[in-house]
Design an enzyme around this catalytic site. Structure first.
Site, PDB file in Angstrom:
ATOM      1  N   THR A   1       0.827  -1.211   0.000  1.00  0.00           N
ATOM      2  CA  THR A   1       0.000   0.000   0.000  1.00  0.00           C
ATOM      3  C   THR A   1       0.855   1.252   0.000  1.00  0.00           C
ATOM      4  OG1 THR A   1      -1.742  -1.191   1.182  1.00  0.00           O
ATOM      5  CG2 THR A   1      -1.815   1.211   1.226  1.00  0.00           C
TER       6      THR A   1
ATOM      7  N   ASN B   1       0.272  -7.813   9.555  1.00  0.00           N
ATOM      8  CA  ASN B   1       0.319  -6.404   9.174  1.00  0.00           C
ATOM      9  C   ASN B   1      -0.758  -5.642   9.936  1.00  0.00           C
ATOM     10  OD1 ASN B   1       0.701  -3.975   7.936  1.00  0.00           O
ATOM     11  ND2 ASN B   1      -0.123  -4.571   5.948  1.00  0.00           N
TER      12      ASN B   1
ATOM     13  N   GLY C   1      -0.886 -10.578  -1.766  1.00  0.00           N
ATOM     14  CA  GLY C   1       0.131 -11.545  -2.142  1.00  0.00           C
ATOM     15  C   GLY C   1      -0.298 -12.966  -1.826  1.00  0.00           C
TER      16      GLY C   1
END
Length: 1500
Positions: free
Chosen positions: A163, A210, A438
């Protein structure tokens, strides 16, 4: 990955390790196929030869920027290179055109500043350090130049930084294509950038890996027009993770928007009836509520601000947050069994409260909401049946409603953003930025992971095809022969998943269409269908799981929720409920469904997602792709930690290793010719012939090594896998043999040195012994000689003593006699001198008395006569002043006479003073000579008397001595002769003295006459000045009266008297007693042609004439611009400075603006820079805002009588400096300025700054191309004479540096030719040198190939040329040399030897005190010695710098290592004023063209 590697003992290799992935070590023993390796960690392992890979020991410690330049392109080499760069905060690395970005988990703001974007603008890929800006710039340039749309694919696992990389790409594209079409004050690019916070708030969540993971795929299409400007944009999203709304696992979080809304201000929380997020079921399933790095309250305000930017109104925002709040309340509704069988109702009052609150927020009926959750209506052919749901089914219905509401809301946000941004249907090109999830593999993998991995399989296939295409293009570019390269194709996996019919998605859709199908029946169907497929396996002891062998690894999927998550429809009850909402926003989210759509074919999430992928791939196939692979270095999300296994797995998942495998299938090792010869020239030194070309030398070397299959391209050598290792092995062997020879020679040298030292020691001992014996013998001989010398000296002393006594007695007698004679002579001479002095003083007194009487009489006579002449002249002047024309001519004549008489007066006084000084010096000289001769004469007479008396005394005392009279007679004769000569000289001197006295008297007379003439001239000047002032006042009065009468005459023209005659003209007595008829003056004005024109028209014509004259180059007078001086004199005479309104200033400003339109002509610009700065100086000295200057200018003259001024001239004689100062004051006259004059001064100052900037920018533009060539030394082939960088700095041509100096000299000549003020010349050079410093220093920090030893020597030699130039033109260069301090210190650091011995304090305080820690750190990490292969600074120094950088990491300014070019104006008006003097303009002549014009007579 590489061919068979045959290591030797001592070879450095890589060996696989289960913990660290790869370890480096050294081969210590080889036993057939078994190789024993000692690792650097101390561990010893024994492996097979096929399991090791060679290590490049000559690889830079800081790694390489492009991994295709690695000597060995394999997994451990790639991993080591990434880790080396990550350790020095170099997070970006190329693999060909693929950018690998390693997440630093810290802020590095200096890498993404606007200045950094400027640096990458227009730079080719690979020219500067790897960066996302470089990829974005390459895509933009390729789109503009080739007219082909581009795409940038950003991939990586969660937490890798996709991002952030996408934001950087969009920032740069907005920077390059900005200033697009604006809507409501916001540009397209601003809306695209501001859409990120909105999508992140509703589409991002915290996951295990994350804190801000995007739970949807995003493809941003940025549209450009024909000129490359952003004209529109569109955002497409893929597969939002809807299940997260209802199910959150610990320690993850739900979507950010829920927590932001709970942290909203109190009034908003009350409006939505929200409280602590821990009380909501959809949020408290995880213990993670608050994030350390995120303030939900601040994010709430930021999100609302971003919504405002993208065009979401406040009413829509309120509706959006009501939907979000209603979802939280829905999650707290719990169900219990109802009164009927398989029925359910809200469990308690809390559930009822949340149900009613949700209905209130959604603006629907609470009962209808309860029915939609607890009941289902089934329509049959005959009737409608209502079916109740048990509590479990009701919970599923509640969650389904929440998920579909959130999904619809997210889709509406994306559509709203696209509508607000606006798409350009006429767009020519686009650049797409793909930010997509991913490859994912967790303990529990459901339908979302299945779709995500399908996406990555699709993109990997596209990536493999692109890499294969790039390899082929590289081979074609180098014009080498190549064969087809096979690469792993994952088409079989794609067929397994999406083939129709027979694919997993097709079977899943089929299972979803049957109501009785379960996940177990679906799994059994998969087992039966794909039991023989090599990519599909069934895990042991699993009833419904299946495993797919993806390209990145095996993933086991759990099918429990596959069927529910695949269904893509809205429950009819939910649809009807929300469509009936009184809130238009909610109703629009759920529009009514037509009957056709109800009866339409079944649709699923999987099929829709597959169609979206097909559409995405179609877009990507029409564009030129660029790839960014994001890597997460560790799972702890902390900086400074690099986990090899984790990174290696991501490299495999990202397809980087597959790209390397494709490269290894062809020619993985590619070396430039010079680099190849520098490394392997030692294998065959004979091929390095001076006259052979480089490609031929490379071919000979490879043939000599016996290699086959290699290719020689246009600029590179292409080697097969394993050939590089073979060459390195041979090179190592040759280096080993050379080391043995060197050791043998060194040992021989040391033994020879020891023998020579022993022999020298023996010789020295023998010499000492022999010296001792010789000294003993010499001591005895010396004693014997000393005894003889003492005896001789004693005898000599006694003899000399007896002789001395006799001699002294004789001398005493002679001295007594001579002294007596001399004393008598002295007495006689003193008497003679006294008489002479008395006589001279008496004569002098009588002469001065007579002179004073004559002088007084002459002055009295002259004064009387001059008074008579002056009165007569005054009478004549009064007679001549009766006519206006005569007055004007008399005024001009008197002015000239005043100037001429003033000049003559000054000249006469100066000549008189010089003559008097000369006469005084000559008289003093004669008097000193006369006095000297008289002294000699008196001394001679005294000496003669003494001799006579001595002779007489001797004759009386010793009459027996006969020799005395004879001696006295001879002496008397000599003295007599000398006396006669002296008398003759005295007489001649007396004659000369008389002549000199006469000349002095004549000179005094002439001087007196000239003094009288000067006094007369001065008095005449004073009278003329007084008369001229009176005449000027009369002329001004007459001009004013003429204007008044002119206006009256014009007004009275049609009026006549009774007799028909015009009225009698007005008669007025003038000041001097005469009468003049103003009508006659008016008639004369008509004859001259001025009657029909007003004063304003005449002034406009005069301004036009002035502008026509000065707009051309009219040159300089005494080093000052004529145009500026002429303009100032005209404005001063026209009294424009004191006018409240005038157009002259605007006309002049317009003329200057049009004159400098040609920005490239430095000569023309320099001419106008001199004129504008000189005119600004004159205005600065002249214009006064108060009344002080006017009062000073109107000070009345000193009224002194004629004789008083003559007496004053006697007391003070003015010098030339005072006259010059007075003339300067006459040129520059203080005036009280009005607003137009002050505005004109400001505009003029602005033009001075503008012209200065234009000249400076022209010079920068001229030098910028040369500077880019001066930062890197030209490469010298290994096949040439020069083989090391040591001779490069000395012998390489410095043509580019000389071109810079030529450019500076050329501009300096132009500036000097146009007499530009010295301060401006110095400022231009100072800023130019600052620009050179910035460009050279920034290039040094951005290009690794520039931070070398040889390049440092090259730049240092060029800086020496600049220093020499500064010394030659020191006056004009000023402090310019000091501006190069950054590049001087950086280059000085590059060229020092033994850097590893330098401490951090030495670098900071002695070598580079001006450089920051970030700059020093970057230079130290980028440096590599291409000449001597020495090390950079020690690791202790690097660690110290890194620690300081970590402490300052939060300061954006401290992290910026690039310099900014200062383009400000470096001078002020006061500096220009101080560089000039008023007296410089005293001798400036106005423009000759205007002197001939009658309207510009005042310029004379």
């Amino acid at each position: 990955m590489v061919a068979t590697f045959n290591p030797a003992v001592g070879s450095h290799v890589w060996v696989e390790d289960p913990d660290e992935a790869w370890l480096d070590g050294e081969v210590v023993e080889i036993n057939g196929d078994q190789i024993k390796i000692l690792c650097t960690s101390g561990k010893q392992v024994v492996v097979k030869a096929s399991n090791i890979y060679p290590k490049d020991v000559e690889a830079p410690a800081s790694g390489v920027e492009d991994m295709t330049r690695l000597a060995y392109l394999h997994e451990p080499g790639v991993l080591q290179n990434l880790q080396s760069r990550y350790d020095i905060n170099e997070i970006y690395t190329y693999t060909g055109s693929i950018l690998i970005a390693v997440n630093p988990f810290r802020r590095l703001p200096h890498l993404y500043s606007s200045h950094m974007m400027t640096q990458y603008k227009g730079a080719s890929l690979g020219e500067l350090s790897p960066h996302p800006f470089a990829v974005a710039d390459a895509a933009y340039r390729q789109m503009v130049n080739e007219g082909v749309s581009q795409s940038i694919l950003v991939s990586g696992e969660s937490g890798a930084g996709k991002t952030e990389s996408t934001k950087l790409l969009m920032r740069y594209l907005a920077f390059m294509g900005g200033r697009g079409a604006a809507t409501e004050g916001r540009t397209v690019e601003q809306k695209v950038l501001e859409s990120n916070p909105v999508l992140e708030a509703f589409g991002n969540a915290k996951t295990v890996k994350n804190n801000n993971s995007s739970r949807f795929g995003k493809f941003v299409e940025i549209q450009f027009d024909q000129s490359g400007r952003i004209s529109g944009a569109a955002i497409r999203t893929y597969l939002l993770e809807r299940s997260r709304v209802c199910q959150v696992s610990d320690p993850e979080r739900n979507y950010h928007c829920f927590y932001m809304l709970c942290a909203a201000p109190e009034e908003d929380a009350k409006k939505f009836k929200l409280g602590d997020p821990k009380i909501y079921h959809y949020l408290n399933q995880s213990k993670c509520i608050q994030l350390d790095a995120m303030n939900d309250a601040e994010e709430y305000h930021a999100t609302k601000k971003a919504m405002d930017v993208v065009g979401i109104s406040s009413e829509e925002q309120d509706a959006i947050f009501r939907v979000v709040a209603s979802i939280l309340h829905l999650g707290n509704i719990e169900f219990a069994k109802g009164t009927e069988i398989d029925s359910s109702i809200p469990r308690d009052e809390k559930s009822w409260f949340h149900l009613k609150t949700a209905a209130e927020l959604l603006m629907c009926d609470a009962k209808s909401l309860e029915d939609s959750l607890c009941k289902r209506i089934m329509a049959t052919r005959d009737e409608t049946i209502t079916k109740t749901l048990d509590p479990e089914a009701a919970l599923l219905s509640r969650d389904a409603l929440a998920k579909v509401m959130y999904s619809k809301l997210f889709d509406w946000l994306v559509e709203k953003i696209n509508t607000s941004i606006g798409q350009d249907p006429d767009s020519k090109y686009l650049i797409g930025v793909l930010d997509i999830y991913g490859f994912e593999s967790f303990k529990t993998n459901s339908f979302e992971q299945f779709c995500i991995n399908l996406t990555n399989e699709k993109l990997q296939q596209h990536f493999n095809q692109h890499v294969f295409k790039m390899e082929q293009e590289e081979y074609k570019k180098e014009e080498i022969n190549w064969s087809y390269i096979e690469f792993v194709d994952n088409q079989d996996i794609l067929d397994l998943i999406e083939k129709k019919p027979g694919g997993i998605i097709a079977l899943l859709d089929e299972a979803c269409m049957f109501p009785r199908s379960t996940h177990e029946t679906f799994a059994q169907k998969l087992y039966q269908t794909y039991k023989n497929h090599k990519r599909f396996t069934k895990p042991k002891l699993a009833r419904s799981d299946f495993t797919i062998c993806h390209y990145a690894g095996d993933v086991t999927y759990q099918t429990e929720l596959f069927l529910d998550k695949n269904k893509d429809y809205v429950i009819a009850e939910h649809q009807a409920l929300l469509n009936a909402s009184t809130c238009s926003f909610v109703a629009n989210l759920f529009p009514p469904v037509s009957d056709d759509s109800k009866q339409s074919k079944f649709s699923s999430i999987g099929t829709r997602f597959k169609q979206q992928l097909v559409s995405l791939l179609e877009i990507l196939n029409t564009t030129e792709p660029h790839y960014i692979r994001c890597i997460k270095p560790n799972n702890l999300l902390k900086p400074g930690i690099f986990e090899n296994q984790n990174v290696l797995q991501q490299l495999r998942c990202g397809g980087v290793m597959e790209a390397i495998r494709i490269s290894c299938a062809g020619y993985p090792t590619r070396k430039h010719f010079d680099e190849f010869l520098n490394r392997f020239g030692i294998i065959a030194p004979q091929v390095l012939d001076k006259n052979s070309d480089v490609p031929a030398a490379c071919k000979k070397l490879l043939d000599k090594a016996g290699l086959e299959g290699y290719q020689i391209g246009k600029s590179k050598v292409f080697l097969r896998a394993g050939q590089m290792a073979d060459l390195d092995t041979r090179r190592t062997e040759i280096l080993g043999r050379s080391a043995s020879i060197i050791q043998r020679k060194v040992r021989s040298y040391l033994a020879q040195k020891t023998f020579i030292q022993l022999r020298i020691s023996a010789t020295q001992i023998q010499a000492v012994c022999r010296g001792y014996l010789a000294r003993s013998i010499y001591e005895g001989m010396r004693r014997e000689a000393a005894a003889l010398k003492i005896q001789r000296d004693l005898r000599k002393f006694l003899a000399r003593k007896a002789y001395t006594e006799l001699f002294s007695a004789t001398i005493s007698i002679q001295a007594g006699m001579r002294g007596m004679v001399s004393r008598k002579e002295l007495c006689f001479r003193r008497q003679t001198k006294a008489a002479t002095i008395i006589q001279s003083r008496c004569r002098g007194y009588l002469a001065r008395l007579h002179y004073r009487k004559l002088k007084k009489a002459a002055i009295t006579t002259q004064c009387a006569w001059r008074g008579k002449v002056a009165r007569k002249e005054l009478k004549n002047l009064k007679m001549a002043a009766r006519e206006t024309g005569a007055l004007q001519e008399a005024k001009n004549k008197l002015e000239k006479q005043v100037e001429e008489l003033t000049w003559r007066l000054q000249l006469e006084k100066r000549m008189r003073t010089d003559l008097e000084e000369a006469k005084k010096q000559e008289n003093a000289k004669y008097e000193s000579s006369l006095e000297e001769i008289q002294n000699k004469f008196k001394e001679t007479e005294a000496l003669l008397i003494k001799e006579r008396e001595a002779a007489k005394t001797v004759s009386e005392v010793l009459p027996i001595i006969k020799e005395v009279p004879v001696v006295d007679q001879e002496l008397m004769e000599k003295l007599t002769n000398e006396n006669e000569k002296l008398k003759g000289m005295v007489s001649s001197l007396e004659i000369k003295i008389d002549e000199t006295a006469k000349e002095l008297h004549e000179t005094a007379r002439i001087s007196q006459d000239r003094l009288k003439q000067a006094l007369a001239a001065e008095s005449k000047v004073a009278k003329l000045k007084t008369a001229m002032q009176r005449l000027e006042e009369k002329i001004s009065d007459m001009e004013a009266e003429k204007q008044i009468m002119l206006q009256q005459t014009i007004l009275n023209t049609p009026v006549k008297t009774v007799a028909g005659h015009p009225p009698t003209a007005t008669i007025k007595n003038l000041e001097n007693g005469h009468r003049t008829n103003l009508e006659n003056q008016f008639n004369e004005a008509e004859i001259n042609g001025n009657a029909g024109k007003s004063a304003a028209e005449r002034q406009l014509e005069n301004v036009d004439t002035l502008i026509d004259c000065v707009k051309e180059n009219i040159g300089f007078s005494n080093g000052k611009p004529i145009a500026a001086f002429t303009i100032y004199k005209c404005l001063l005479h026209w009294k424009c400075f004191e006018s409240e309104k005038t157009s002259a200033f605007d006309r002049l400003i317009e003329m200057i603006g049009s004159a400098i339109e040609n920005e490239d002509d430095n000569g023309h610009l320099a001419y106008w820079l001199t004129n504008t700065s000189a005119l600004l100086f004159l205005l600065q000295k002249s214009l006064k805002t108060g009344g002080t200057g006017a009062t000073a200018s109107k000070k009345p003259p000193i009224t002194t009588s004629l004789f008083g001024r003559m007496a004053l001239s006697f007391r003070s004689s003015p010098n030339l400096a005072a006259a010059a100062e007075a003339a300067a004051l006459a040129v520059i006259r203080p005036v009280e300025a009005k607003y137009p004059a002050l505005l004109f001064k400001q505009q003029l100052a602005a033009y001075v700054e503008k012209i200065f900037g234009m000249i400076r920018d022209n010079l920068k533009k001229e030098l910028s191309a040369l500077i880019s060539m001066c930062i890197q030394a030209p490469r010298i082939s290994k096949g040439g004479v020069q083989r090391s960088g040591r001779s490069l700095g000395k012998d390489s041509p410095a043509i580019h540096w000389q071109s810079i100096i030529d450019g500076l000299n050329s501009l300096l000549a132009i500036l000097k030719e146009n007499y530009v003020p010295l301060v401006l010349i110095q400022k231009i050079h100072t800023q130019t040198f600052s620009f050179i410093n910035v460009q050279l220093f920034n290039s040094l920090l951005l290009r690794k190939e520039c931070c070398t030893f040889s390049n440092g020597e090259f730049v240092k030699s060029g800086l020496a040329e600049l220093e020499l130039w500064c010394g030659q033109v020191n006056e004009y260069a000023g402090p310019s040399w000091d501006e190069l301090k950054h590049i001087r210190q950086a280059v000085g650091f590059l060229v020092i030897h033994q850097k590893y011995r330098v401490s951090y304090d030495d670098i900071v305080h002695d070598l580079c005190p001006i450089l920051s820690v970030q700059q020093l750190y970057r230079i130290c990490t980028l440096y590599w010695d291409d000449c001597y292969n020495t090390r950079s600074v020690s690791q202790e120094v690097i660690s110290s710098m890194r620690a300081l950088m970590t402490e300052e990491s939060n300061d954006a300014d401290s992290n910026s290592f690039l310099l900014d070019d200062n383009s400000s104006i470096p001078f002020s008006i006061d500096e220009i004023s101080n560089s000039m003097h008023e007296k410089d303009f005293a001798s400036v002549k106005p423009a000759k063209e205007l002197l001939e014009n009658q309207d510009f007579v005042f310029l004379h």
